[in-house]
Design an enzyme around this catalytic site. Structure first.
Site, PDB file in Angstrom:
ATOM      1  N   ASP A   1     101.614  10.380  51.064  1.00 57.05           N
ATOM      2  CA  ASP A   1     103.033  10.198  51.386  1.00 57.05           C
ATOM      3  C   ASP A   1     103.166  10.159  52.907  1.00 57.05           C
ATOM      4  O   ASP A   1     103.714  11.071  53.531  1.00 57.05           O
ATOM      5  CB  ASP A   1     103.853  11.331  50.767  1.00 57.05           C
ATOM      6  CG  ASP A   1     103.727  11.329  49.256  1.00 57.05           C
ATOM      7  OD1 ASP A   1     104.369  10.490  48.616  1.00 57.05           O
ATOM      8  OD2 ASP A   1     102.946  12.132  48.717  1.00 57.05           O
TER       9      ASP A   1
ATOM     10  N   SER B   1     101.300  12.277  40.317  1.00 50.83           N
ATOM     11  CA  SER B   1     101.887  12.812  39.074  1.00 50.83           C
ATOM     12  C   SER B   1     102.508  11.677  38.274  1.00 50.83           C
ATOM     13  O   SER B   1     102.636  11.752  37.054  1.00 50.83           O
ATOM     14  CB  SER B   1     102.953  13.858  39.401  1.00 50.83           C
ATOM     15  OG  SER B   1     102.422  14.853  40.247  1.00 50.83           O
TER      16      SER B   1
ATOM     17  N   GLY C   1     100.006  15.656  52.053  1.00 49.75           N
ATOM     18  CA  GLY C   1      99.058  14.580  51.798  1.00 49.75           C
ATOM     19  C   GLY C   1      99.423  13.323  52.567  1.00 49.75           C
ATOM     20  O   GLY C   1     100.593  12.957  52.672  1.00 49.75           O
ATOM     21  N   MET C   2      98.394  12.636  53.063  1.00 55.78           N
ATOM     22  CA  MET C   2      98.616  11.344  53.717  1.00 55.78           C
ATOM     23  C   MET C   2      99.048  10.281  52.713  1.00 55.78           C
ATOM     24  O   MET C   2      99.527   9.226  53.083  1.00 55.78           O
ATOM     25  CB  MET C   2      97.343  10.892  54.455  1.00 55.78           C
ATOM     26  CG  MET C   2      97.115  11.577  55.784  1.00 55.78           C
ATOM     27  SD  MET C   2      98.528  11.417  56.908  1.00 55.78           S
ATOM     28  CE  MET C   2      98.517   9.653  57.211  1.00 55.78           C
TER      29      MET C   2
ATOM     30  N   HIS D   1      96.742  17.481  44.856  1.00 59.20           N
ATOM     31  CA  HIS D   1      97.322  18.787  45.202  1.00 59.20           C
ATOM     32  C   HIS D   1      96.201  19.820  45.421  1.00 59.20           C
ATOM     33  O   HIS D   1      96.273  20.645  46.340  1.00 59.20           O
ATOM     34  CB  HIS D   1      98.217  19.299  44.073  1.00 59.20           C
ATOM     35  CG  HIS D   1      99.390  18.422  43.744  1.00 59.20           C
ATOM     36  ND1 HIS D   1      99.491  17.717  42.575  1.00 59.20           N
ATOM     37  CD2 HIS D   1     100.522  18.149  44.439  1.00 59.20           C
ATOM     38  CE1 HIS D   1     100.640  17.053  42.550  1.00 59.20           C
ATOM     39  NE2 HIS D   1     101.281  17.287  43.673  1.00 59.20           N
TER      40      HIS D   1
ATOM     41  N   MET E   1     105.835  19.308  43.874  1.00 60.32           N
ATOM     42  CA  MET E   1     106.784  19.208  42.763  1.00 60.32           C
ATOM     43  C   MET E   1     106.074  19.470  41.438  1.00 60.32           C
ATOM     44  O   MET E   1     106.596  19.144  40.368  1.00 60.32           O
ATOM     45  CB  MET E   1     107.454  17.823  42.760  1.00 60.32           C
ATOM     46  CG  MET E   1     108.257  17.583  44.038  1.00 60.32           C
ATOM     47  SD  MET E   1     109.498  16.307  43.867  1.00 60.32           S
ATOM     48  CE  MET E   1     108.495  14.892  43.490  1.00 60.32           C
TER      49      MET E   1
ATOM     50  N   TYR F   1     103.065  19.482  38.344  1.00 56.18           N
ATOM     51  CA  TYR F   1     102.228  18.562  37.581  1.00 56.18           C
ATOM     52  C   TYR F   1     100.971  18.278  38.408  1.00 56.18           C
ATOM     53  O   TYR F   1     100.629  17.152  38.721  1.00 56.18           O
ATOM     54  CB  TYR F   1     102.986  17.279  37.221  1.00 56.18           C
ATOM     55  CG  TYR F   1     102.557  16.743  35.876  1.00 56.18           C
ATOM     56  CD1 TYR F   1     102.851  17.454  34.709  1.00 56.18           C
ATOM     57  CD2 TYR F   1     101.819  15.569  35.751  1.00 56.18           C
ATOM     58  CE1 TYR F   1     102.429  16.993  33.466  1.00 56.18           C
ATOM     59  CE2 TYR F   1     101.395  15.106  34.518  1.00 56.18           C
ATOM     60  CZ  TYR F   1     101.706  15.820  33.387  1.00 56.18           C
ATOM     61  OH  TYR F   1     101.282  15.361  32.153  1.00 56.18           O
TER      62      TYR F   1
END
Ligand code: AMP
Length: 291
Positions: free
Chosen positions: A150, A186, A147-148, A37, A30, A32
């Protein structure tokens, strides 16, 4: 690096890449962008011939009282970061471009959503899989990196591609943290100075839970209690949840005897932060929980 804004152009490019038999790696975001990232992009760069990153703040995955409007955005900076990490194509569609005429289909996730973030974010994962179905088709990704940080999202996405036979392979990437342990996000920009200092306790509280398990504690209720105490001791944030569940199935556990997740969500004044550890029954961090 080329910036792509339309679905048609992205599909054309992906089609010609596939015609050349090249592997497409994809990192949906998403925007930013931060070091978390960047880690996903670096991993994608290592494993793929062509790297596509998308930046799309997806309205479908935000609830009515969530931060869709004020979600931080900085396209110029994102492009600089993406280019410096060797991205080939950055796909930045508008909301109108992504959701043109297709309101006749609604995807619904029916497992793994009545726990953790799913409980307080009704419809969130429906929005996540809807946009990913589109993005996987548009980019023709062979590999997609998540990513872990999330962990519930990646568990849902893995089940989604398995259930619906998408050919994309889901690659988990470990959580990238600040020096004091706070997971990069972010949303960290929303924190006041005091909250930012206190927020490190999310990670230290997870470690408290992990160490109890390493020391032989098998009762999740005891562990959750200690984790909560540690959060209360160090922040004024309010706990949304502290849960211990099997991973990636996200089922309740009464004894720690398998791969589990310890997951936390804490609400601060303007930010809701989440963090987790996925560990085995001995308390050791699991690098790839889907292996
Ligand atoms: P977002 O832009 O927040 O939707 O995140 C895009 C991707 O980056 C998701 O797969 C996230 O799990 C991943 N991500 C976000 N923060 C981190 C982090 N601190 N470490 C690793 N991956 C992350």
């Amino acid at each position: 690096m080329k910036v792509i804004r339309t679905v048609n152009e992205m599909v054309e490019i992906a089609t010609s890449v596939k015609a050349n038999d090249q592997t497409i790696g994809f990192v949906p975001t998403m925007g930013y962008l931060h070091d978390g990232h960047a880690k996903l992009i670096d991993q994608c760069r290592k494993e793929s011939q062509i790297v596509i990153v998308s930046i799309f703040v997806n309205p479908l995955q935000f609830g009515p009282n969530e931060d869709f409007e004020r979600y931080p955005r900085d396209e110029k900076r994102d492009c600089m970061i993406a280019e410096s990490h060797g991205v080939d194509y950055i796909f930045i569609p508008s909301v109108e471009e992504m959701y043109r005429d297709n309101s006749s289909i609604k995807l619904q996730v029916v497992e793994r959503t009545n726990v953790l973030c799913g409980r307080s974010r009704a419809g969130h994962f429906d929005g996540v899989v809807t946009v990913l179905a589109k993005l996987f088709h548009i980019t023709k990704a062979d590999l997609a990196f998540f990513g872990m940080k999330d962990a519930q999202q990646i568990a849902v996405v893995k089940a989604f591609v398995d259930d619906l036979n998408f050919s994309v392979k889901i690659r988990p990437v470990p959580t990238i943290r600040e020096d004091d342990g706070l997971a990069r996000s972010s949303r960290n920009v929303y924190l006041s100075q005091q909250e930012r200092a206190d927020a490190a306790s999310l990670y230290s509280s997870l470690k408290v839970g992990q160490h109890l398990i390493i020391d032989g504690e098998k009762n999740p209720v005891m562990i959750i209690d200690e984790v909560k105490k540690n959060i209360h001791r160090h922040t004024n944030g309010t706990i949304d949840y502290v849960e211990i569940l099997s991973y990636p199935d996200l089922k309740a556990v009464t004894v720690i005897n398998q791969q589990i997740i310890i997951a936390i969500a804490v609400n601060f004044q303007k930010a809701r932060l989440i963090d987790n550890l996925v560990i085995n029954e001995h308390g050791i961090i699991v690098r790839d929980p889907f292996e």
